[in-house]
Write a protein that holds these residues in place. Structure first.
Motif, PDB file in Angstrom:
ATOM      1  N   VAL A 143       0.819  -1.214   0.000  1.00 14.03           N
ATOM      2  CA  VAL A 143       0.000   0.000   0.000  1.00 14.03           C
ATOM      3  C   VAL A 143       0.854   1.265   0.000  1.00 14.03           C
ATOM      4  CG1 VAL A 143      -1.762   1.299   1.253  1.00 14.03           C
ATOM      5  CG2 VAL A 143      -1.898  -1.197   1.126  1.00 14.03           C
ATOM      6  N   ILE A 144       1.778   1.352   0.951  1.00 11.92           N
ATOM      7  CA  ILE A 144       2.587   2.576   1.048  1.00 11.92           C
ATOM      8  C   ILE A 144       3.435   2.806  -0.197  1.00 11.92           C
ATOM      9  CG2 ILE A 144       4.482   3.669   2.322  1.00 11.92           C
ATOM     10  CD1 ILE A 144       3.300   2.527   4.878  1.00 11.92           C
ATOM     11  N   PRO A 145       4.167   1.788  -0.716  1.00 17.16           N
ATOM     12  CA  PRO A 145       4.949   2.043  -1.941  1.00 17.16           C
ATOM     13  C   PRO A 145       4.095   2.457  -3.135  1.00 17.16           C
ATOM     14  CG  PRO A 145       5.681   0.019  -0.893  1.00 17.16           C
ATOM     15  CD  PRO A 145       4.430   0.432  -0.188  1.00 17.16           C
ATOM     16  N   VAL A 146       2.979   1.753  -3.366  1.00 19.37           N
ATOM     17  CA  VAL A 146       2.155   2.049  -4.547  1.00 19.37           C
ATOM     18  C   VAL A 146       1.482   3.407  -4.413  1.00 19.37           C
ATOM     19  CG1 VAL A 146       0.130   1.323  -5.860  1.00 19.37           C
ATOM     20  CG2 VAL A 146       1.816  -0.369  -5.132  1.00 19.37           C
ATOM     21  N   THR A 197       2.466   5.937  -2.568  1.00 16.53           N
ATOM     22  CA  THR A 197       3.508   6.972  -2.635  1.00 16.53           C
ATOM     23  C   THR A 197       3.890   7.268  -4.080  1.00 16.53           C
ATOM     24  OG1 THR A 197       4.394   6.323  -0.482  1.00 16.53           O
ATOM     25  CG2 THR A 197       5.847   7.585  -1.926  1.00 16.53           C
ATOM     26  N   LEU A 198       4.101   6.226  -4.865  1.00 21.07           N
ATOM     27  CA  LEU A 198       4.452   6.430  -6.278  1.00 21.07           C
ATOM     28  C   LEU A 198       3.308   7.097  -7.026  1.00 21.07           C
ATOM     29  CD1 LEU A 198       6.337   3.158  -7.322  1.00 21.07           C
ATOM     30  CD2 LEU A 198       7.280   5.346  -6.611  1.00 21.07           C
ATOM     31  N   ALA A 199       2.086   6.648  -6.763  1.00 22.47           N
ATOM     32  CA  ALA A 199       0.936   7.233  -7.455  1.00 22.47           C
ATOM     33  C   ALA A 199       0.795   8.718  -7.123  1.00 22.47           C
ATOM     34  CB  ALA A 199      -0.342   6.479  -7.074  1.00 22.47           C
ATOM     35  N   LEU A 200       0.958   9.077  -5.850  1.00 24.37           N
ATOM     36  CA  LEU A 200       0.872  10.492  -5.469  1.00 24.37           C
ATOM     37  C   LEU A 200       1.983  11.318  -6.107  1.00 24.37           C
ATOM     38  CD1 LEU A 200      -0.082  10.302  -1.676  1.00 24.37           C
ATOM     39  CD2 LEU A 200      -1.510  11.127  -3.563  1.00 24.37           C
ATOM     40  N   SER A 201       3.172  10.729  -6.208  1.00 24.98           N
ATOM     41  CA  SER A 201       4.285  11.487  -6.794  1.00 24.98           C
ATOM     42  C   SER A 201       4.046  11.819  -8.260  1.00 24.98           C
ATOM     43  CB  SER A 201       5.598  10.692  -6.649  1.00 24.98           C
ATOM     44  OG  SER A 201       5.617   9.591  -7.530  1.00 24.98           O
ATOM     45  N   THR A 202       3.243  10.999  -8.948  1.00 25.34           N
ATOM     46  CA  THR A 202       3.008  11.240 -10.377  1.00 25.34           C
ATOM     47  C   THR A 202       1.929  12.292 -10.632  1.00 25.34           C
ATOM     48  OG1 THR A 202       1.326   9.491 -10.581  1.00 25.34           O
ATOM     49  CG2 THR A 202       3.640   8.854 -10.883  1.00 25.34           C
ATOM     50  N   VAL A 203       1.214  12.699  -9.587  1.00 20.04           N
ATOM     51  CA  VAL A 203       0.134  13.674  -9.784  1.00 20.04           C
ATOM     52  C   VAL A 203       0.340  14.926  -8.943  1.00 20.04           C
ATOM     53  CG1 VAL A 203      -1.574  11.960 -10.482  1.00 20.04           C
ATOM     54  CG2 VAL A 203      -1.293  12.506  -8.041  1.00 20.04           C
ATOM     55  N   ASN A 248       8.359   6.991 -12.062  1.00 17.80           N
ATOM     56  CA  ASN A 248       7.413   6.342 -11.168  1.00 17.80           C
ATOM     57  C   ASN A 248       6.145   5.916 -11.912  1.00 17.80           C
ATOM     58  OD1 ASN A 248       9.268   6.946  -9.215  1.00 17.80           O
ATOM     59  ND2 ASN A 248       8.094   8.618  -8.305  1.00 17.80           N
ATOM     60  N   ALA A 249       5.709   6.745 -12.858  1.00 14.52           N
ATOM     61  CA  ALA A 249       4.517   6.408 -13.640  1.00 14.52           C
ATOM     62  C   ALA A 249       4.752   5.158 -14.477  1.00 14.52           C
ATOM     63  CB  ALA A 249       4.134   7.588 -14.537  1.00 14.52           C
ATOM     64  N   VAL A 250       5.927   5.033 -15.077  1.00 15.31           N
ATOM     65  CA  VAL A 250       6.242   3.848 -15.882  1.00 15.31           C
ATOM     66  C   VAL A 250       6.264   2.600 -15.001  1.00 15.31           C
ATOM     67  CG1 VAL A 250       7.985   2.732 -17.324  1.00 15.31           C
ATOM     68  CG2 VAL A 250       7.498   5.160 -17.631  1.00 15.31           C
ATOM     69  N   VAL A 251       6.822   2.716 -13.799  1.00 19.41           N
ATOM     70  CA  VAL A 251       6.850   1.567 -12.880  1.00 19.41           C
ATOM     71  C   VAL A 251       5.432   1.148 -12.500  1.00 19.41           C
ATOM     72  CG1 VAL A 251       7.508   0.829 -10.567  1.00 19.41           C
ATOM     73  CG2 VAL A 251       9.144   2.027 -11.987  1.00 19.41           C
ATOM     74  N   LEU A 252       4.535   2.111 -12.314  1.00 16.68           N
ATOM     75  CA  LEU A 252       3.146   1.760 -12.023  1.00 16.68           C
ATOM     76  C   LEU A 252       2.514   1.006 -13.185  1.00 16.68           C
ATOM     77  CD1 LEU A 252       1.848   5.020 -10.276  1.00 16.68           C
ATOM     78  CD2 LEU A 252       2.363   2.818  -9.212  1.00 16.68           C
ATOM     79  N   VAL A 253       2.855   1.385 -14.411  1.00 17.09           N
ATOM     80  CA  VAL A 253       2.361   0.662 -15.585  1.00 17.09           C
ATOM     81  C   VAL A 253       2.885  -0.775 -15.580  1.00 17.09           C
ATOM     82  CG1 VAL A 253       2.422   0.541 -18.105  1.00 17.09           C
ATOM     83  CG2 VAL A 253       2.086   2.747 -16.979  1.00 17.09           C
ATOM     84  N   ILE A 254       4.186  -0.935 -15.278  1.00 15.73           N
ATOM     85  CA  ILE A 254       4.774  -2.283 -15.213  1.00 15.73           C
ATOM     86  C   ILE A 254       4.083  -3.114 -14.130  1.00 15.73           C
ATOM     87  CG2 ILE A 254       6.877  -3.599 -14.761  1.00 15.73           C
ATOM     88  CD1 ILE A 254       8.463  -1.157 -15.731  1.00 15.73           C
ATOM     89  N   ALA A 255       3.869  -2.507 -12.966  1.00 18.60           N
ATOM     90  CA  ALA A 255       3.220  -3.216 -11.863  1.00 18.60           C
ATOM     91  C   ALA A 255       1.803  -3.642 -12.250  1.00 18.60           C
ATOM     92  CB  ALA A 255       3.186  -2.339 -10.618  1.00 18.60           C
TER      93      ALA A 255
END
Length: 604
Positions: A343-346, A348-354, A573-580
């Protein structure tokens, strides 16, 4: 007499060819061995050769001609004034991180495994699936999330959320051994959870019950019975996690580079980037040697497990310990691990992209420009959001077609290996094919990539130089994931008797017809598993491909790393979210198609 002998030999060869045409198992085995020998053994031989032969361009350094035997690279890595920077310090760092990651993974994974398999903790079924999710994410997801939280101004670009809130984060907390250990531990603890959890579930609880009846306390039962019987599983988990750290690249690169904290994997990558093939070969050889030692040690431990076998069968029982009032606190611990690992990693990354400035959650600070903007000011190397332009879609297409083709080849070859091994059981061909198909598992990913780079960087005989081509990426991904597909194929073929094929053969069906009409339909589940599992692993693979991709063969994983190099953190970070997302969807679809679960047997 001579004519008779010649005629006899001719008839014998015709007979053998006739047999081979109807039952080509032997020929297929020999062909597989020849191909795998070149794709598995030859790269390792090539990298060993590069370690002791003068490389082109190094004549002034060595005073020798290219191709001559030399000890220069060994001296450079082990004894020269820069050996501490090139090898010894990275080796110490690797050992420190590997030990730390192993301890953390054992602590988190062992605790979770005990709760899910031996207690009535609240939410067992849900937690048994949720706690495996961190292993589905790219390993450097946690590193990027860590930077988004703790990054200071040392590495340039925007600072992390804590710095934006006015909390100064020291270098040891933002970069180096501590964060690398935490991030890799969060990624690898599900590996321990699966191995240790399944072993715990197979343990006959009547042994523990007998000790309690005789008056032993819970602590005594745990220390004198449960843990000793779990030693083989614990040792195996320890060694395998330790071995995987050797080839991990993404997290050490992201969190170690700002403070020059190198592991063997990043030191190897630096040698490749600096065009030092001799030094690359020596470091890769050391990594391979350590990896082989780890896996061989694990194999010996597996043989020792016979001393820990307990009599079970129908009398075995799997009784859960009633936690009583501790059910909810234990569930809170397990859910806390899920929060830290997913939860925290995902989030955090999602918030950083917006957000424009990390940690500022005002309406004016939220934006979608890193996703959809046509023109990003201050980003000359990537002047638009990731959903604009073609970079993301080209990388996604490359990833899907390259990994997809490699996975398909891997699944088919794995099933063929299983067919030959089982149908030729006891023969030397079967034994050698079984061993050579497993050999890539012994080699850490980044070392195997260096070996392939050494073999295919230049033309060797009729084999052209393949560096920078899609073909090389397909080959290396297929070969490195073959151990999983081949073991799946061997296991599946062991359960298929010869009778269906023999009946078809009596009816006049040829070998290809038998395989197409009998073997493949029956073994479609094993084939799907042998294709999908390499796909899931390959789509988030970085260590194996980082040294083999070029501008035209960019993958999603290498695109993310390149964006990090340019300090475009939000887009990386956005690309990593796509990979995930792709990895999670592939895992979910696999479990639905095969009706299996990564957490099968752990709880619920």
């Amino acid at each position: 007499m001579l004519r008779e002998n010649k005629a006899t030999r001719t008839r014998r060869w015709r007979y053998r060819l006739s047999i081979a045409r109807h039952e080509p198992t032997l020929l297929i085995g020999l062909l597989l061995i020849a191909v795998l020998a070149y794709l598995v053994i030859a790269p390792l031989v090539a990298v060993l050769s590069d370690a002791v032969r003068v490389q082109f361009g190094d004549q002034p350094k060595t005073g020798q001609s290219p191709g001559e035997l030399t000890g220069y690279y060994l001296w450079r890595v082990f004894r020269s004034p820069v050996s501490s920077i090139v090898f010894w310090q990275p080796l110490v760092n690797t050992m420190v991180v590997a030990i730390g990651v192993t301890v953390l993974a054992l602590l988190l994974g062992g605790t979770a495994a005990f709760l899910l398999t031996r207690t009535n903790v609240v939410g067992r079924k849900w937690l048994s699936t949720a706690l495996v999710v961190p292993y589905m994410l790219p390993s450097w997801t946690f590193a990027l999330a860590w930077l988004a939280l703790f990054k200071n101004d040392r590495s340039g670009g925007q600072v992390g959320i804590l710095e934006a809130w006015g909390v100064r984060t020291p270098d040891w907390l933002a970069y180096g051994a501590f964060p690398i250990t935490i991030c890799l531990g969060l990624h690898y603890f599900p590996f321990v959870l699966l191995l240790f959890g399944n072993a715990l579930r197979r343990l006959d609880s009547q042994l523990e019950d007998s000790a309690r009846i005789l008056g032993a306390r819970q602590r005594t039962v745990l220390g004198r019975i449960t843990l000793p019987l779990m030693l083989p599983s614990l040792s195996s988990s320890t060694l395998l996690v330790f071995g995987r750290i050797l080839g991990t690249f993404g997290t050490p690169y992201i969190l170690g580079l700002p403070v020059d904290f190198n592991l063997l994997a990043t030191s190897l990558f630096s040698a490749v980037r600096n065009h030092e093939p001799g030094i690359t070969a020596v470091i890769a050889t050391v990594i391979v040697a350590i990896g082989v030692l780890v896996v061989v040690s694990d194999a010996r431990l597996l043989r020792e497990q016979r001393r820990f076998v307990t009599v079970g069968g129908k009398g075995a029982m799997d009784r859960l310990t009633d936690l009583g009032r501790w059910r909810w606190p234990a569930a809170a611990v397990a859910f806390g691990i899920f929060l830290l690992g997913v939860v925290i990693p995902v989030v955090t990354l999602a918030l950083s992209t917006v957000t424009v400035t990390p940690g500022i959650f005002t309406r004016e600070n939220f934006t979608l420009k890193y996703w959809i903007s046509d023109n990003l000011a201050g980003a000359p190397g990537f002047p638009h959001g990731i959903l604009r332009g073609t970079e993301l879609f080209d990388a996604a297409w490359n990833s899907l077609r390259i990994v997809g083709l490699a996975s398909l080849i891997c699944g088919l070859v794995g099933l063929l290996v299983g067919y030959v091994v089982v149908r030729s059981d006891g023969s030397r061909i079967a034994s050698f094919l079984r061993q050579i198909s497993f050999l890539p598992y012994l080699v850490p990913g980044i070392a195997f990539a260096a070996a392939f780079l050494s073999l295919f960087a230049v033309q060797r005989g009729p084999i052209p130089a393949l560096y920078g081509s899609i073909t090389l990426l397909v080959i290396v991904l297929a070969v490195t994931h073959l151990p999983y597909a081949s073991r799946s194929g061997i296991s599946a073929m062991t359960q298929l008797g010869r009778e269906p094929e023999e009946a078809a053969q009596i009816a006049g069906a040829g070998w290809f017809t038998r395989v197409r009409r009998i073997v493949l339909p029956i073994q479609k589940g094993a084939l799907v598993t042998g294709v999908i599992l390499p796909f899931i692993s390959g789509i988030k693979e970085l260590s194996i491909v980082i040294m083999l991709t070029t501008t035209g063969t960019q993958l999603l994983t290498t695109l993310s790393i390149n964006l990090i190099d340019f300090a475009y953190d939000q887009m990386a970070n956005a690309v990593v979210l796509v990979i995930a997302l792709v990895s999670f969807l592939a895992t979910y679809l696999t479990q639905r198609l095969t009706r299996t679960s990564l957490a099968s047997g752990l709880g619920g």
